[in-house]
Write a protein that holds these residues in place. Structure first.
Motif, PDB file in Angstrom:
ATOM      1  N   LEU A   1      21.715  27.338  38.754  1.00 55.29           N
ATOM      2  CA  LEU A   1      21.062  27.632  40.027  1.00 55.29           C
ATOM      3  C   LEU A   1      20.161  28.851  39.916  1.00 55.29           C
ATOM      4  CD1 LEU A   1      24.015  27.180  42.537  1.00 55.29           C
ATOM      5  CD2 LEU A   1      22.188  25.556  42.013  1.00 55.29           C
ATOM      6  N   ARG A   2      19.173  28.902  40.791  1.00 53.32           N
ATOM      7  CA  ARG A   2      18.332  30.087  40.871  1.00 53.32           C
ATOM      8  C   ARG A   2      19.157  31.217  41.471  1.00 53.32           C
ATOM      9  NH1 ARG A   2      12.857  31.201  44.367  1.00 53.32           N
ATOM     10  NH2 ARG A   2      12.658  33.368  43.685  1.00 53.32           N
ATOM     11  N   THR A   3      19.096  32.371  40.843  1.00 57.05           N
ATOM     12  CA  THR A   3      19.802  33.541  41.347  1.00 57.05           C
ATOM     13  C   THR A   3      18.787  34.600  41.766  1.00 57.05           C
ATOM     14  OG1 THR A   3      19.969  34.537  39.164  1.00 57.05           O
ATOM     15  CG2 THR A   3      21.798  33.132  39.856  1.00 57.05           C
ATOM     16  N   PHE A   4      19.219  35.483  42.651  1.00 51.21           N
ATOM     17  CA  PHE A   4      18.383  36.581  43.109  1.00 51.21           C
ATOM     18  C   PHE A   4      19.074  37.891  42.762  1.00 51.21           C
ATOM     19  CE2 PHE A   4      17.628  33.022  45.998  1.00 51.21           C
ATOM     20  CZ  PHE A   4      16.247  32.921  45.949  1.00 51.21           C
ATOM     21  N   PRO A   5      18.297  38.917  42.381  1.00 50.94           N
ATOM     22  CA  PRO A   5      18.901  40.227  42.118  1.00 50.94           C
ATOM     23  C   PRO A   5      19.530  40.800  43.386  1.00 50.94           C
ATOM     24  CG  PRO A   5      16.624  40.137  41.322  1.00 50.94           C
ATOM     25  CD  PRO A   5      16.864  38.900  42.122  1.00 50.94           C
ATOM     26  N   VAL A   6      20.701  41.412  43.241  1.00 52.38           N
ATOM     27  CA  VAL A   6      21.417  42.033  44.358  1.00 52.38           C
ATOM     28  C   VAL A   6      21.665  43.491  44.014  1.00 52.38           C
ATOM     29  CG1 VAL A   6      23.503  41.986  45.772  1.00 52.38           C
ATOM     30  CG2 VAL A   6      22.576  39.850  44.888  1.00 52.38           C
ATOM     31  N   LYS A   7      21.284  44.375  44.934  1.00 55.76           N
ATOM     32  CA  LYS A   7      21.539  45.807  44.766  1.00 55.76           C
ATOM     33  C   LYS A   7      22.353  46.288  45.959  1.00 55.76           C
ATOM     34  CE  LYS A   7      17.354  46.729  42.174  1.00 55.76           C
ATOM     35  NZ  LYS A   7      16.145  47.533  42.042  1.00 55.76           N
ATOM     36  N   ILE A   8      23.233  47.253  45.715  1.00 55.24           N
ATOM     37  CA  ILE A   8      24.034  47.842  46.784  1.00 55.24           C
ATOM     38  C   ILE A   8      23.485  49.234  47.081  1.00 55.24           C
ATOM     39  CG2 ILE A   8      26.325  48.586  47.520  1.00 55.24           C
ATOM     40  CD1 ILE A   8      27.460  46.576  45.449  1.00 55.24           C
ATOM     41  N   THR A   9      23.054  49.451  48.335  1.00 56.50           N
ATOM     42  CA  THR A   9      22.586  50.763  48.764  1.00 56.50           C
ATOM     43  C   THR A   9      23.010  51.000  50.203  1.00 56.50           C
ATOM     44  OG1 THR A   9      20.432  49.817  49.367  1.00 56.50           O
ATOM     45  CG2 THR A   9      20.565  50.897  47.246  1.00 56.50           C
ATOM     46  N   ASN A  10      23.614  52.151  50.449  1.00 56.62           N
ATOM     47  CA  ASN A  10      24.010  52.551  51.811  1.00 56.62           C
ATOM     48  C   ASN A  10      24.818  51.479  52.535  1.00 56.62           C
ATOM     49  OD1 ASN A  10      22.574  54.948  51.416  1.00 56.62           O
ATOM     50  ND2 ASN A  10      20.694  54.022  52.195  1.00 56.62           N
ATOM     51  N   ASP A  11      25.858  50.974  51.893  1.00 51.05           N
ATOM     52  CA  ASP A  11      26.739  49.946  52.479  1.00 51.05           C
ATOM     53  C   ASP A  11      25.994  48.680  52.886  1.00 51.05           C
ATOM     54  OD1 ASP A  11      29.072  51.432  52.131  1.00 51.05           O
ATOM     55  OD2 ASP A  11      28.750  52.514  54.016  1.00 51.05           O
ATOM     56  N   GLN A  12      24.906  48.393  52.179  1.00 51.45           N
ATOM     57  CA  GLN A  12      24.163  47.167  52.406  1.00 51.45           C
ATOM     58  C   GLN A  12      23.860  46.488  51.070  1.00 51.45           C
ATOM     59  OE1 GLN A  12      20.597  48.145  54.656  1.00 51.45           O
ATOM     60  NE2 GLN A  12      21.603  47.424  56.510  1.00 51.45           N
ATOM     61  N   LEU A  13      23.812  45.178  51.121  1.00 49.98           N
ATOM     62  CA  LEU A  13      23.341  44.419  49.971  1.00 49.98           C
ATOM     63  C   LEU A  13      21.863  44.164  50.173  1.00 49.98           C
ATOM     64  CD1 LEU A  13      26.060  41.654  49.629  1.00 49.98           C
ATOM     65  CD2 LEU A  13      25.926  43.808  48.420  1.00 49.98           C
ATOM     66  N   LYS A  14      21.106  44.428  49.155  1.00 51.97           N
ATOM     67  CA  LYS A  14      19.678  44.137  49.197  1.00 51.97           C
ATOM     68  C   LYS A  14      19.446  42.975  48.239  1.00 51.97           C
ATOM     69  CE  LYS A  14      16.724  47.543  48.820  1.00 51.97           C
ATOM     70  NZ  LYS A  14      15.805  48.552  48.225  1.00 51.97           N
ATOM     71  N   ILE A  15      19.014  41.842  48.786  1.00 50.82           N
ATOM     72  CA  ILE A  15      18.716  40.686  47.970  1.00 50.82           C
ATOM     73  C   ILE A  15      17.207  40.597  47.822  1.00 50.82           C
ATOM     74  CG2 ILE A  15      18.872  38.186  47.747  1.00 50.82           C
ATOM     75  CD1 ILE A  15      21.450  38.354  49.398  1.00 50.82           C
ATOM     76  N   LEU A  16      16.729  40.735  46.594  1.00 50.89           N
ATOM     77  CA  LEU A  16      15.290  40.702  46.321  1.00 50.89           C
ATOM     78  C   LEU A  16      14.869  39.241  46.140  1.00 50.89           C
ATOM     79  CD1 LEU A  16      15.316  43.635  43.767  1.00 50.89           C
ATOM     80  CD2 LEU A  16      14.797  43.741  46.201  1.00 50.89           C
TER      81      LEU A  16
END
Length: 146
Positions: free
Chosen positions: A129-144
């Motif tokens: 499957l296609r995956t997206f980068p996930v970053k954790i910042t300030n109690d949030q997930l950022k999905i690029l």
């Protein structure tokens, strides 16, 4: 009770318990959220994974993220406290939207299955499957989404 009747009754009971277990697991674990898309991608509060049932914190194993601009939803798995995977819910075989069953995604069209990291576990699909980068910042997930 005759042997045939006993086997039939036990088989029906076992199937019922199995189906009930999957149903309860699916209801407890799934949550669909509509998240706006910002310049940074999708920002999901980690609190969306929290289950509020007891004093002890428990977490959902995944969320399904939707947005009207996305052609397919994204399944975000919580593997550990600091490890999340964002997977496009589009089968790589013929593009059918996938269904989530615990730690696997399944294609209702031809039965392809994928693990919670996006890897093919059962064909006919041959690509992950296609995956997206996930970053954790300030109690949030950022999905690029790029």
């Amino acid at each position: 009770m005759e042997r045939k009747e006993f086997i039939k009754t036990c088989s029906i009971g076992c199937l019922g318990f199995s189906a009930f277990g999957l149903l309860v697991q699916g209801c407890a674990a799934s949550k669909v959220v509509n998240i706006p898309i910002s310049d940074e991608g999708l920002l999901i509060p980690i609190s969306e994974f929290e289950l509020v049932k007891t004093d002890q914190k428990r977490y959902r194993s995944y969320l399904i993220v939707q947005n009207e601009k996305l052609q397919y939803p994204i399944c975000v798995y919580r593997l550990t406290e600091n490890d999340y995977r964002a997977l496009l819910m589009r089968c790589t075989h013929q593009g059918t939207e996938l269904q989530v069953f615990g730690d696997k995604l399944q294609c209702p069209a031809h039965g392809s299955e994928f693990g919670n990291k996006g890897n093919v576990t059962n064909g006919p699909a041959s690509e992950n499957l296609r995956t997206f980068p996930v970053k954790i910042t300030n109690d949030q997930l950022k999905i690029l989404l790029t």
